[in-house]
Design a protein around this motif. Sequence first.
Motif, PDB file in Angstrom:
ATOM      1  N   GLN A 192       0.846  -1.276  -0.058  1.00 32.91           N
ATOM      2  CA  GLN A 192       0.066   0.029  -0.081  1.00 32.91           C
ATOM      3  C   GLN A 192       0.852   1.226  -0.055  1.00 32.91           C
ATOM      4  N   VAL A 193       0.760   2.163  -0.938  1.00 34.30           N
ATOM      5  CA  VAL A 193       1.245   3.285  -0.850  1.00 34.30           C
ATOM      6  C   VAL A 193       0.637   4.266  -0.100  1.00 34.30           C
ATOM      7  N   TYR A 194      -0.645   4.512   0.158  1.00 33.70           N
ATOM      8  CA  TYR A 194      -1.161   5.338   1.166  1.00 33.70           C
ATOM      9  C   TYR A 194      -2.329   4.258   1.798  1.00 33.70           C
ATOM     10  N   PRO A 195      -2.653   4.872   3.082  1.00 32.11           N
ATOM     11  CA  PRO A 195      -3.743   4.055   3.826  1.00 32.11           C
ATOM     12  C   PRO A 195      -5.064   3.727   3.082  1.00 32.11           C
ATOM     13  N   THR A 196      -5.311   4.718   2.352  1.00 36.81           N
ATOM     14  CA  THR A 196      -6.839   4.377   1.420  1.00 36.81           C
ATOM     15  C   THR A 196      -6.538   3.682   0.141  1.00 36.81           C
ATOM     16  N   SER A 197      -5.224   3.333  -0.341  1.00 39.83           N
ATOM     17  CA  SER A 197      -4.982   2.662  -1.561  1.00 39.83           C
ATOM     18  C   SER A 197      -4.921   1.157  -1.307  1.00 39.83           C
TER      19      SER A 197
END
Length: 179
Positions: free
Chosen positions: A65-70
């Motif tokens: 995951q690059v960001y917590p939402t991705s």
Amino acid sequence: ALLPLPNNFLTGDGLNTAGYVWRQPGINDLYSLDFRLDHNFNQSHRLTFSYNRDYNNAPNGNDAQVYPTSPGGAYVQTSTVGSLALVSTLSPTLVNEFRVGVQRAHLDFEAPWTANSAGTGILPSIKGIPYILSLNGLTSPLASSDPQGRITPVYQYGDKITWLRGRHAIKAGVEIRFI
């Protein structure tokens, strides 16, 4: 929606640009099954069977995951090893060893769109054709490597005979491996 708002103003110019900091989850589940069976038919013949299966599941182990939402990818490994050996004492000076074995390691490097139940629906698309977003100078919300897998089987057969004569030991045999 996959790009969160910045939360780190120590990077960038502090006014127009900023960064994002978060702790990426790293889970690694390993399950192992081991089994061994030894059987003595009689004083001269002994059979041994062994089996091992390992399963390693690591969400975020590939294309994390690059960001917590991705969404993140995954690394999944399944390894199996089995062997069978029959050792026969044909006479006090003659021993035969027969062995057969198999080793199969299967590795899957899953991209976020293969590890995620939404599939390619999480990718942006043009006229229904999904594509991987690559942003020049910015971190893309989806990792950009393709899914891949490997399997490396090894099959082995061997037969060896040992003959003792005085102080000498004469050994002969064959071993075949299919890789």
